[in-house]
Scaffold this active site. Structure first.
Site, mmCIF file in Angstrom:
data_model
loop_
_atom_site.group_PDB
_atom_site.id
_atom_site.type_symbol
_atom_site.label_atom_id
_atom_site.label_comp_id
_atom_site.label_asym_id
_atom_site.label_seq_id
_atom_site.Cartn_x
_atom_site.Cartn_y
_atom_site.Cartn_z
ATOM 1 N N ARG A 28 0.819 -1.126 -0.057
ATOM 2 C CA ARG A 28 0.067 0.052 0.004
ATOM 3 C C ARG A 28 1.054 1.183 0.054
ATOM 4 N NH1 ARG A 28 -4.975 -1.838 0.143
ATOM 5 N NH2 ARG A 28 -5.353 -3.927 1.149
ATOM 6 N N ASP A 29 0.368 2.244 -0.825
ATOM 7 C CA ASP A 29 1.267 3.488 -0.830
ATOM 8 C C ASP A 29 0.824 4.314 0.433
ATOM 9 O OD1 ASP A 29 1.996 5.415 -3.561
ATOM 10 O OD2 ASP A 29 1.641 6.391 -1.482
ATOM 11 N N ILE A 30 2.229 4.724 0.877
ATOM 12 C CA ILE A 30 2.394 5.558 2.011
ATOM 13 C C ILE A 30 1.311 6.642 2.255
ATOM 14 C CG2 ILE A 30 4.291 7.031 1.862
ATOM 15 C CD1 ILE A 30 5.441 5.990 4.481
ATOM 16 N N ASN A 86 4.229 6.467 -13.617
ATOM 17 C CA ASN A 86 4.901 7.898 -13.932
ATOM 18 C C ASN A 86 6.307 7.674 -14.531
ATOM 19 O OD1 ASN A 86 2.512 9.357 -13.070
ATOM 20 N ND2 ASN A 86 3.159 8.782 -10.902
ATOM 21 N N VAL A 95 9.876 7.818 -7.159
ATOM 22 C CA VAL A 95 10.911 6.808 -6.625
ATOM 23 C C VAL A 95 11.298 6.326 -7.939
ATOM 24 C CG1 VAL A 95 11.190 4.869 -5.459
ATOM 25 C CG2 VAL A 95 9.594 6.464 -4.382
ATOM 26 N N HIS A 99 7.111 1.252 -11.036
ATOM 27 C CA HIS A 99 5.850 0.672 -10.221
ATOM 28 C C HIS A 99 4.583 0.964 -10.878
ATOM 29 C CE1 HIS A 99 7.303 4.689 -8.608
ATOM 30 N NE2 HIS A 99 5.943 4.922 -8.479
HETATM 31 P P1 DGP Z 1 5.934 7.996 -8.145
HETATM 32 O O1 DGP Z 1 5.537 9.486 -8.022
HETATM 33 O O2 DGP Z 1 4.982 7.504 -9.465
HETATM 34 O O3 DGP Z 1 7.157 7.827 -8.294
HETATM 35 O O4 DGP Z 1 5.250 7.399 -6.620
HETATM 36 C C1 DGP Z 1 5.769 7.112 -5.830
HETATM 37 C C2 DGP Z 1 4.798 6.756 -4.686
HETATM 38 O O5 DGP Z 1 5.746 5.838 -3.932
HETATM 39 C C3 DGP Z 1 4.120 7.986 -4.039
HETATM 40 O O6 DGP Z 1 2.837 7.836 -4.264
HETATM 41 C C4 DGP Z 1 4.561 7.776 -2.572
HETATM 42 C C5 DGP Z 1 5.056 6.279 -2.559
HETATM 43 N N1 DGP Z 1 5.975 6.130 -1.395
HETATM 44 C C6 DGP Z 1 7.074 6.934 -1.226
HETATM 45 N N2 DGP Z 1 7.656 6.328 -0.238
HETATM 46 C C7 DGP Z 1 7.117 5.192 0.218
HETATM 47 C C8 DGP Z 1 7.453 4.320 1.473
HETATM 48 O O7 DGP Z 1 8.520 4.611 1.963
HETATM 49 N N3 DGP Z 1 6.734 3.572 1.494
HETATM 50 C C9 DGP Z 1 5.578 3.323 0.557
HETATM 51 N N4 DGP Z 1 4.722 2.406 1.130
HETATM 52 N N5 DGP Z 1 5.128 4.456 -0.389
HETATM 53 C C10 DGP Z 1 5.952 5.238 -0.553
#
Ligand code: DGP
Length: 117
Positions: A28-30, A86, A95, A99
């Protein structure tokens, strides 16, 4: 240096992991943007969509079949959902480990915030 997502996949950082197999991990996204917001990530690092190799076709297909199955499991398949990848600065990539975002559980509105003018 390992990306955040490599550290999650390795179990070095905590995450709410909802699926894992030998090719991909989903968690799950944070910072969820919708009731369901899951990231489906290849276990091997591919930095961006530009870096997908011809020999990654099966892996990339697998990201999408896992997304399909998770959408069903989350109960959002029938009403619908959005899959987003993205890429780089204009794509808003944060990141640099490829993904797929699986988003759903509410109407998501237009694809982009504003139309081209
Ligand atoms: P993007 O912009 O497509 O690179 O999305 C990166 C996503 O990653 C963003 O929606 C927040 C998520 N994210 C960043 N750091 C972490 C983390 O440490 N844990 C989790 N679960 N999600 C994260």
């Amino acid at each position: 240096m390992d990306t955040l997502f490599q550290r999650i996949i390795a179990g070095e950082l905590p995450a709410d992991i909802v699926y894992r197999d030998k090719l991909v991990t989903a968690f799950r996204d944070i910072r969820p943007r919708a009731p369901t917001h899951i990231l489906i990530v290849p276990n091997k690092r591919i930095a961006t969509a530009n870096d997908i190799g011809d020999d990654d076709e099966a892996l990339i297909g697998h990201l999408f079949t896992v997304a399909r199955d998770l959408a069903k499991r989350e109960g959002i398949a029938e009403e619908g959902y959005r899959l987003i990848i993205n890429c780089n600065t204009h794509g808003g990539q944060e990141v640099y480990h490829l993904h797929v975002h699986l988003l759903g559980g509410r109407p998501l509105g237009p694809m982009l915030a504003s139309p081209i003018s």
